[in-house]
Scaffold this motif. Structure first.
Motif, PDB file in Angstrom:
ATOM      1  N   TYR A  65       0.863  -1.183   0.000  1.00 42.88           N
ATOM      2  CA  TYR A  65       0.000   0.000   0.000  1.00 42.88           C
ATOM      3  C   TYR A  65       0.892   1.224   0.000  1.00 42.88           C
ATOM      4  CZ  TYR A  65       1.312  -0.669   4.872  1.00 42.88           C
ATOM      5  OH  TYR A  65       2.044  -0.887   6.004  1.00 42.88           O
ATOM      6  N   ILE A  67       0.720   5.278   1.841  1.00 47.63           N
ATOM      7  CA  ILE A  67       0.021   6.299   2.628  1.00 47.63           C
ATOM      8  C   ILE A  67       0.715   7.631   2.351  1.00 47.63           C
ATOM      9  CG2 ILE A  67      -0.510   7.109   4.965  1.00 47.63           C
ATOM     10  CD1 ILE A  67      -0.303   4.059   5.793  1.00 47.63           C
ATOM     11  N   LEU A  69       1.087  11.563   3.489  1.00 50.46           N
ATOM     12  CA  LEU A  69       0.861  12.584   4.520  1.00 50.46           C
ATOM     13  C   LEU A  69       1.283  13.910   3.900  1.00 50.46           C
ATOM     14  CD1 LEU A  69       2.622  10.775   7.543  1.00 50.46           C
ATOM     15  CD2 LEU A  69       0.195  10.676   6.948  1.00 50.46           C
ATOM     16  N   VAL A  70       0.315  14.753   3.608  1.00 51.64           N
ATOM     17  CA  VAL A  70       0.610  16.005   2.897  1.00 51.64           C
ATOM     18  C   VAL A  70       1.091  17.060   3.890  1.00 51.64           C
ATOM     19  CG1 VAL A  70      -0.315  17.824   1.430  1.00 51.64           C
ATOM     20  CG2 VAL A  70      -1.132  15.457   1.174  1.00 51.64           C
ATOM     21  N   VAL A  92      -4.482  13.265   4.491  1.00 51.25           N
ATOM     22  CA  VAL A  92      -3.918  11.915   4.532  1.00 51.25           C
ATOM     23  C   VAL A  92      -4.655  11.069   3.491  1.00 51.25           C
ATOM     24  CG1 VAL A  92      -3.616   9.840   5.952  1.00 51.25           C
ATOM     25  CG2 VAL A  92      -3.374  12.116   6.994  1.00 51.25           C
ATOM     26  N   VAL A  94      -4.910   7.139   1.844  1.00 55.03           N
ATOM     27  CA  VAL A  94      -4.550   5.715   1.925  1.00 55.03           C
ATOM     28  C   VAL A  94      -4.819   5.081   0.560  1.00 55.03           C
ATOM     29  CG1 VAL A  94      -5.026   3.500   3.029  1.00 55.03           C
ATOM     30  CG2 VAL A  94      -5.125   5.612   4.378  1.00 55.03           C
ATOM     31  N   ARG A  96      -4.699   1.695  -1.465  1.00 54.64           N
ATOM     32  CA  ARG A  96      -4.609   0.252  -1.274  1.00 54.64           C
ATOM     33  C   ARG A  96      -3.895  -0.436  -2.429  1.00 54.64           C
ATOM     34  NH1 ARG A  96      -8.462   2.074   2.009  1.00 54.64           N
ATOM     35  NH2 ARG A  96      -8.701   0.895   3.943  1.00 54.64           N
ATOM     36  N   ILE A 116       4.588   6.773   2.688  1.00 52.76           N
ATOM     37  CA  ILE A 116       4.909   5.535   3.418  1.00 52.76           C
ATOM     38  C   ILE A 116       4.498   4.398   2.493  1.00 52.76           C
ATOM     39  CG2 ILE A 116       4.427   4.166   5.487  1.00 52.76           C
ATOM     40  CD1 ILE A 116       3.348   6.916   6.701  1.00 52.76           C
TER      41      ILE A 116
ATOM     42  N   ILE B  12       0.243  20.413  12.013  1.00 50.10           N
ATOM     43  CA  ILE B  12      -0.272  20.222  10.662  1.00 50.10           C
ATOM     44  C   ILE B  12      -1.299  19.094  10.555  1.00 50.10           C
ATOM     45  CG2 ILE B  12       1.574  18.636   9.943  1.00 50.10           C
ATOM     46  CD1 ILE B  12       1.731  20.303   7.370  1.00 50.10           C
ATOM     47  N   PHE B  13      -1.136  18.015  11.335  1.00 50.30           N
ATOM     48  CA  PHE B  13      -2.059  16.879  11.207  1.00 50.30           C
ATOM     49  C   PHE B  13      -3.186  16.910  12.228  1.00 50.30           C
ATOM     50  CE2 PHE B  13       1.882  15.442   9.141  1.00 50.30           C
ATOM     51  CZ  PHE B  13       1.362  15.336   7.869  1.00 50.30           C
ATOM     52  N   LEU B  35      -4.681   8.853  12.385  1.00 49.79           N
ATOM     53  CA  LEU B  35      -4.678   9.288  10.978  1.00 49.79           C
ATOM     54  C   LEU B  35      -5.004   8.131  10.035  1.00 49.79           C
ATOM     55  CD1 LEU B  35      -1.505  11.582  10.967  1.00 49.79           C
ATOM     56  CD2 LEU B  35      -3.884  12.242  11.375  1.00 49.79           C
ATOM     57  N   VAL B  36      -4.466   6.954  10.323  1.00 51.25           N
ATOM     58  CA  VAL B  36      -4.765   5.750   9.536  1.00 51.25           C
ATOM     59  C   VAL B  36      -4.927   4.578  10.503  1.00 51.25           C
ATOM     60  CG1 VAL B  36      -3.997   4.153   7.734  1.00 51.25           C
ATOM     61  CG2 VAL B  36      -3.352   6.582   7.594  1.00 51.25           C
ATOM     62  N   GLU B  38      -6.855   1.197   9.631  1.00 50.32           N
ATOM     63  CA  GLU B  38      -7.738   0.399   8.774  1.00 50.32           C
ATOM     64  C   GLU B  38      -7.371  -1.066   8.942  1.00 50.32           C
ATOM     65  OE1 GLU B  38      -9.755   2.154   6.540  1.00 50.32           O
ATOM     66  OE2 GLU B  38      -8.888   4.144   6.815  1.00 50.32           O
ATOM     67  N   ASP B  40      -7.244  -3.421   6.856  1.00 49.58           N
ATOM     68  CA  ASP B  40      -6.463  -4.032   5.779  1.00 49.58           C
ATOM     69  C   ASP B  40      -5.128  -3.332   5.515  1.00 49.58           C
ATOM     70  OD1 ASP B  40      -7.701  -1.757   4.849  1.00 49.58           O
ATOM     71  OD2 ASP B  40      -8.120  -2.567   2.864  1.00 49.58           O
ATOM     72  N   ILE B  41      -4.745  -2.435   6.406  1.00 50.92           N
ATOM     73  CA  ILE B  41      -3.437  -1.763   6.308  1.00 50.92           C
ATOM     74  C   ILE B  41      -2.687  -2.136   7.586  1.00 50.92           C
ATOM     75  CG2 ILE B  41      -2.253   0.471   6.198  1.00 50.92           C
ATOM     76  CD1 ILE B  41      -3.820  -0.001   3.658  1.00 50.92           C
ATOM     77  N   VAL B  45      -1.208   4.722  11.850  1.00 48.61           N
ATOM     78  CA  VAL B  45      -0.536   6.018  11.841  1.00 48.61           C
ATOM     79  C   VAL B  45      -1.309   6.943  12.769  1.00 48.61           C
ATOM     80  CG1 VAL B  45       0.311   7.939  10.434  1.00 48.61           C
ATOM     81  CG2 VAL B  45       0.206   5.639   9.455  1.00 48.61           C
ATOM     82  N   ILE B 116       4.214   5.794  13.275  1.00 51.47           N
ATOM     83  CA  ILE B 116       3.819   4.743  12.327  1.00 51.47           C
ATOM     84  C   ILE B 116       4.153   3.426  13.022  1.00 51.47           C
ATOM     85  CG2 ILE B 116       4.229   3.752  10.038  1.00 51.47           C
ATOM     86  CD1 ILE B 116       5.486   6.608   9.354  1.00 51.47           C
TER      87      ILE B 116
END
Lengths: 136, 136
Positions: A65, A67, A69-70, A92, A94, A96, A116, B12-13, B35-36, B38, B40-41, B45, B116
């Motif tokens: 995957y 990821i 992160l802007v 952010v 994701v 897949r 990532i 920022i996040f 932030l993440v 899921e 399936d990941i 994060v 992470i």
């Protein structure tokens, strides 16, 4: 000076060198600073900067995957068959495995994200000027 | 206002809610914005903010690792048996599985990192006031 040029070039994780290894998969100039790239860690973490108009080719992540992160600037993200998303600092994404997509800067702004990434990438056709010029 | 309070609270996040689920493994107040996360990941994060003096207990990541991307403020990172490292914005820490460590803010500054994380964490004893007060 283009929008967000100063912010991207002074971004928190450092402005990298020209992304020469992947240049053939990009239109325009991008810059890469590798943050984590260790044999025993199964993700790569890279800080990627895009000049205005720069975008990567359509591509797919396999066996993993990505990821995003802007951190700075304005960019676009698009999955095949879906509408483009405008990205800004704090966003952010994701992505897949198996999903065909591209990302890059907007026409008038620099763009920076931390990526990532797990697995390997299959690089496909460029985002043509015709497709790109329709955006925004 | 404590050092970097404004920067951390406007990071920022995004400044998360009180990190209540993990509060028992921290001394002082921390804040978490996922932030993440899921199914399936295989990494989580999270954006973690620490008030001055706040640190997590000694802990170990099993079946994975943790990567810290420091975005704001000043903090400390220590692996068991090694000297403490002062962390600042832009620093990146790679914590391998099996390594006993802790991280947190300095005494007089807020601190913020993106974490992470892969695998599960084993939480151990707190970093005592005696250990912590020796730092800096």
């Amino acid at each position: 000076m283009a929008n967000f040029e100063k912010e991207v070039k002074n971004n928190i994780f450092g402005f990298g060198g020209k992304n020469v290894d992947y240049a053939k998969y990009f239109i325009g100039e991008s810059y890469l600073k590798s943050l984590v790239g260790e044999d025993d860690i199964d993700v790569h973490v890279g800080n990627v900067s895009f000049e205005p108009g720069c975008r990567n080719n359509w591509h797919i992540h396999h066996n993993g995957y990505q990821i995003l992160l802007v951190t700075d600037g304005k960019g676009w993200y698009q999955e095949e068959g879906k509408t483009v998303q405008l990205l800004k600092a704090g966003d952010v994404v994701v992505i897949r495995g198996g999903v065909k997509h591209w990302h890059g800067a907007t026409k008038d702004s620099w763009f920076n994200h931390v990526a990532i990434t797990k697995g390997n990438s299959e690089w496909l056709e460029p985002v043509s000027d015709e497709e790109y010029d329709k955006l925004g």
